[in-house]
Design a protein around this motif. Structure first.
Motif, PDB file in Angstrom:
ATOM      1  N   TYR A  30     -38.463   5.816   6.942  1.00 55.34           N
ATOM      2  CA  TYR A  30     -37.290   5.338   7.818  1.00 55.34           C
ATOM      3  C   TYR A  30     -37.575   6.329   9.612  1.00 55.34           C
ATOM      4  O   TYR A  30     -37.322   6.111  10.360  1.00 55.34           O
ATOM      5  CB  TYR A  30     -35.761   5.378   7.043  1.00 55.34           C
ATOM      6  CG  TYR A  30     -35.503   5.816   8.378  1.00 55.34           C
ATOM      7  CD1 TYR A  30     -35.163   4.900   8.881  1.00 55.34           C
ATOM      8  CD2 TYR A  30     -34.242   7.152   8.793  1.00 55.34           C
ATOM      9  CE1 TYR A  30     -33.420   4.258   9.729  1.00 55.34           C
ATOM     10  CE2 TYR A  30     -33.564   6.818   9.993  1.00 55.34           C
ATOM     11  CZ  TYR A  30     -33.475   6.204  10.521  1.00 55.34           C
ATOM     12  OH  TYR A  30     -32.189   5.541  11.638  1.00 55.34           O
ATOM     13  N   PHE A  99     -39.437  -6.832  10.591  1.00 56.06           N
ATOM     14  CA  PHE A  99     -38.807  -6.341  10.423  1.00 56.06           C
ATOM     15  C   PHE A  99     -37.186  -6.239  11.138  1.00 56.06           C
ATOM     16  O   PHE A  99     -37.074  -4.986  12.379  1.00 56.06           O
ATOM     17  CB  PHE A  99     -38.786  -4.527   9.769  1.00 56.06           C
ATOM     18  CG  PHE A  99     -39.342  -4.915   8.612  1.00 56.06           C
ATOM     19  CD1 PHE A  99     -38.503  -4.867   7.601  1.00 56.06           C
ATOM     20  CD2 PHE A  99     -40.646  -4.290   8.794  1.00 56.06           C
ATOM     21  CE1 PHE A  99     -39.652  -4.522   5.882  1.00 56.06           C
ATOM     22  CE2 PHE A  99     -41.558  -4.523   7.317  1.00 56.06           C
ATOM     23  CZ  PHE A  99     -41.135  -4.390   6.563  1.00 56.06           C
ATOM     24  N   GLU A 102     -33.781  -5.373  10.704  1.00 55.54           N
ATOM     25  CA  GLU A 102     -33.338  -4.038  11.794  1.00 55.54           C
ATOM     26  C   GLU A 102     -33.998  -2.766  12.187  1.00 55.54           C
ATOM     27  O   GLU A 102     -33.169  -1.884  12.898  1.00 55.54           O
ATOM     28  CB  GLU A 102     -34.410  -3.738   9.765  1.00 55.54           C
ATOM     29  CG  GLU A 102     -34.363  -4.019   8.170  1.00 55.54           C
ATOM     30  CD  GLU A 102     -34.661  -5.234   8.509  1.00 55.54           C
ATOM     31  OE1 GLU A 102     -34.971  -5.250   6.776  1.00 55.54           O
ATOM     32  OE2 GLU A 102     -35.327  -6.179   8.738  1.00 55.54           O
ATOM     33  N   PHE A 128     -30.525   0.461   5.458  1.00 56.45           N
ATOM     34  CA  PHE A 128     -30.803  -1.085   6.030  1.00 56.45           C
ATOM     35  C   PHE A 128     -30.558  -1.597   4.376  1.00 56.45           C
ATOM     36  O   PHE A 128     -31.514  -1.715   3.617  1.00 56.45           O
ATOM     37  CB  PHE A 128     -32.057  -1.812   6.575  1.00 56.45           C
ATOM     38  CG  PHE A 128     -32.123  -0.774   8.614  1.00 56.45           C
ATOM     39  CD1 PHE A 128     -31.303  -1.253   9.070  1.00 56.45           C
ATOM     40  CD2 PHE A 128     -33.320   0.282   7.459  1.00 56.45           C
ATOM     41  CE1 PHE A 128     -31.597  -0.783   9.689  1.00 56.45           C
ATOM     42  CE2 PHE A 128     -33.336   0.719   9.122  1.00 56.45           C
ATOM     43  CZ  PHE A 128     -32.664   0.910  10.341  1.00 56.45           C
ATOM     44  N   THR A 309     -25.497  -1.510   7.746  1.00 53.54           N
ATOM     45  CA  THR A 309     -25.767  -0.388   8.332  1.00 53.54           C
ATOM     46  C   THR A 309     -24.284   0.358   8.019  1.00 53.54           C
ATOM     47  O   THR A 309     -23.627   0.042   8.357  1.00 53.54           O
ATOM     48  CB  THR A 309     -26.722   0.317   9.483  1.00 53.54           C
ATOM     49  OG1 THR A 309     -25.964  -1.131  10.525  1.00 53.54           O
ATOM     50  CG2 THR A 309     -28.311  -0.467   9.479  1.00 53.54           C
TER      51      THR A 309
END
Length: 335
Positions: A30, A99, A102, A128, A309
């Protein structure tokens, strides 16, 4: 609820192209992913229209003008896989190879200056997560079921709670009508007497952990004794579950009943999240719900998928919990 901004198709494609360039997986690393999104900002690649709308939301939150906002026609991944609802997390990790969704949520969080939060025992600690109807929770009072949800804030029982939640509609069937309700904490206060507010500010209430939390950590049973009302209009409350603690005075129970009455009387906002909608709202300075207004095909409705989120109000709010970061990852806490 009306969107504050609807992206044109050209704007959506322009932003999607920028997000495609990130080239990192948020599920592998991340922090690396977040830095890559930050690099997009630093290089000046964010389209001006999106920077402007994020600035408007940031200003609305700080001024108190509004704590719930909708953007429509947001960029999504070209392929949205069907998830195995027995284990959607593992299935998403196996099937989802791009992604964009995201990256969009991360970019939004960075531009409104709200650092993201994750829980190590939930969804592998991912920042996420997925609001989906996991089969084993069908009919239960958890966000990961096919049920309606009473008014609440997420992770009510947990000591670290998000200030804001963002939900991105990945798959929202057109023929079924599921609404997210939101009531602003200020509207609740307007229906509570000064005495009831004082009682709600006392640490004399408890909230059990939800079934999903208990399944992920068997040590979790019930919260510490806590107030319901904090700050000016932050509510720590899960309807039908938060109760007066053992030994609490009758005045605490009276205040709890007054809050229930206030929830009925207060003005509310409802929004039906469509595919490509971003609905972002306060988690603590308000309460939210899930209302199944009209389900015409239950099997189809169960395929609804929102990418979600959690976020802190700002960097200072995040740093208040810095001693809880796990493995040195900013924003990741344990249970």
């Amino acid at each position: 609820m009306e969107p504050i901004y609807v992206l044109s198709d050209a704007e959506r494609e322009q932003l999607a192209a920028v997000l495609h360039s990130v080239g990192k997986s948020p599920y592998e690393d991340y922090e690396d992913f977040s830095r890559a999104v930050g690099d997009v900002v630093a290089r000046g690649e964010v389209p001006a229209f999106f920077a402007d709308v994020c600035a408007r939301i940031r200003d609305d939150r700080r001024s108190g003008a509004g704590d719930a906002h909708v953007l429509r026609n947001c960029p999504l991944d070209e392929e949205i896989p069907e998830l195995d609802l027995d284990d959607p997390v593992a299935d998403k990790h196996a099937k989802k190879k791009t992604f964009v969704g995201e990256a969009f949520l991360e970019l939004f969080a960075q531009l409104v200056e709200t650092p993201l939060l994750s829980y190590a025992t939930r969804f592998n600690g991912d920042f996420f997560t997925d609001v989906v109807a996991i089969n084993r929770y069908s009919g239960m009072q958890t966000g990961f079921s096919d049920s309606e949800l009473v008014y609440h804030n997420d992770r009510t029982a947990h000591p670290v709670r998000a200030d804001f939640i963002s939900l991105l509609g990945m798959r929202c069937p057109d023929g079924d009508f599921v609404y997210t309700g939101f009531v602003d904490g200020r509207d609740l206060l307007a229906h509570l007497s000064e005495e009831d507010q004082l009682q709600l500010r006392e640490a004399q209430f408890i909230t059990p952990f939800d079934v999903f939390s208990r399944d992920n950590n068997e040590d979790l049973t019930v919260s510490e004794v806590h107030p319901i009302l904090e700050n000016h209009h932050s509510f720590r409350y899960l309807d039908t579950c938060t109760t007066a603690a053992p030994g609490a005075p009758e005045s605490a129970k009276d205040a709890l009943l007054a809050l229930k009455n206030a929830m009925v009387r207060a003005d509310k906002t409802r929004h039906r999240i469509r595919t490509g909608d971003l609905f972002t709202f306060a988690n603590q300075d308000g309460l939210h719900s899930r209302d199944k207004m009209e389900i015409n095909d239950p099997a189809r409705a169960r395929r609804r998928w929102l990418l979600k989120t959690y976020a802190f109000r700002d960097a200072a709010a995040a740093e208040q919990h810095a001693d809880r970061w796990l493995d040195g990852v900013r924003g990741r806490v344990g249970d």
